[in-house]
Write a protein that holds these residues in place. Structure first.
Motif, PDB file in Angstrom:
ATOM      1  N   ALA A   1       0.838  -1.198   0.000  1.00 47.55           N
ATOM      2  CA  ALA A   1       0.000   0.000   0.000  1.00 47.55           C
ATOM      3  C   ALA A   1       0.874   1.251   0.000  1.00 47.55           C
ATOM      4  O   ALA A   1       0.610   2.217  -0.726  1.00 47.55           O
ATOM      5  N   LEU A   2       1.927   1.248   0.800  1.00 50.38           N
ATOM      6  CA  LEU A   2       2.848   2.381   0.835  1.00 50.38           C
ATOM      7  C   LEU A   2       3.581   2.508  -0.498  1.00 50.38           C
ATOM      8  O   LEU A   2       3.732   3.607  -1.033  1.00 50.38           O
ATOM      9  N   HIS A   3       4.023   1.390  -1.042  1.00 51.80           N
ATOM     10  CA  HIS A   3       4.717   1.385  -2.331  1.00 51.80           C
ATOM     11  C   HIS A   3       3.789   1.915  -3.425  1.00 51.80           C
ATOM     12  O   HIS A   3       4.220   2.686  -4.290  1.00 51.80           O
TER      13      HIS A   3
ATOM     14  N   LEU B   1      -6.415   7.453  -4.423  1.00 50.08           N
ATOM     15  CA  LEU B   1      -7.304   6.765  -5.368  1.00 50.08           C
ATOM     16  C   LEU B   1      -6.521   5.905  -6.343  1.00 50.08           C
ATOM     17  O   LEU B   1      -6.891   4.765  -6.624  1.00 50.08           O
ATOM     18  N   VAL B   2      -5.416   6.441  -6.862  1.00 50.78           N
ATOM     19  CA  VAL B   2      -4.588   5.675  -7.798  1.00 50.78           C
ATOM     20  C   VAL B   2      -3.943   4.492  -7.079  1.00 50.78           C
ATOM     21  O   VAL B   2      -3.935   3.370  -7.588  1.00 50.78           O
TER      22      VAL B   2
ATOM     23  N   LYS C   1      -5.803  -2.989  -5.781  1.00 50.29           N
ATOM     24  CA  LYS C   1      -6.915  -3.855  -6.192  1.00 50.29           C
ATOM     25  C   LYS C   1      -6.540  -4.700  -7.398  1.00 50.29           C
ATOM     26  O   LYS C   1      -6.924  -5.863  -7.508  1.00 50.29           O
ATOM     27  N   GLN C   2      -5.763  -4.114  -8.320  1.00 47.94           N
ATOM     28  CA  GLN C   2      -5.318  -4.850  -9.512  1.00 47.94           C
ATOM     29  C   GLN C   2      -4.281  -5.906  -9.157  1.00 47.94           C
ATOM     30  O   GLN C   2      -4.077  -6.848  -9.906  1.00 47.94           O
TER      31      GLN C   2
ATOM     32  N   ASP D   1       3.471   2.488 -15.163  1.00 46.05           N
ATOM     33  CA  ASP D   1       2.628   2.586 -16.354  1.00 46.05           C
ATOM     34  C   ASP D   1       1.150   2.373 -16.011  1.00 46.05           C
ATOM     35  O   ASP D   1       0.276   3.065 -16.538  1.00 46.05           O
ATOM     36  N   LEU D   2       0.884   1.447 -15.101  1.00 48.34           N
ATOM     37  CA  LEU D   2      -0.503   1.219 -14.682  1.00 48.34           C
ATOM     38  C   LEU D   2      -1.019   2.407 -13.867  1.00 48.34           C
ATOM     39  O   LEU D   2      -2.184   2.790 -13.992  1.00 48.34           O
TER      40      LEU D   2
END
Length: 119
Positions: A74-76, A93-94, A100-101, A107-108
């Motif tokens: 999550a931090l990363h 949000l990003v 989640k992915q 790039d994502l």
């Protein structure tokens, strides 16, 4: 055993020195000691032990709650979102979308940021 018989006191040997070595020669080390208000090896040892204990408590919390891997990801993800150009509320949000992915890549993150900004 604690020789003071105080149940709230922990004795932890932490041999540290302030004479010679990096603490005198390295300007950053000297500045850090100034910021911490360290003027004795005993004071430095106490700070080192306190920081070590705080890190251990943080690790225990991570193990007992989200888990170290999940918390680290999550931090990363937040760092990657920042690298992709996210600002303010976009960062969370990003990062959330990346987690989640299950794939945390710049790039994502850029693609998620573009989607978010197109709305």
């Amino acid at each position: 055993m604690n020789p003071s018989n105080n149940p709230w006191q922990v004795l932890m040997p932490m041999p540290v020195g302030l004479i010679g070595g990096a603490t005198r020669a390295h300007p950053t080390a000297r500045r850090c000691l100034e910021i911490l208000g360290v003027n004795s090896a005993d004071r430095l040892a106490r700070i080192i032990v306190a920081v070590g204990l705080a890190q251990n408590f943080a690790a225990l919390k991570a193990l007992a709650t989200t888990g170290i891997q999940k918390g680290h990801m999550a931090l990363h993800a937040k760092n990657i979102a920042l690298m992709a150009g996210a600002e303010g509320a976009e960062v969370g949000l990003v990062a959330e979308a990346l987690v989640k992915q299950g794939s945390v890549r710049v790039d994502l993150a850029q693609a998620e940021l573009a989607k978010l900004r197109s709305k």
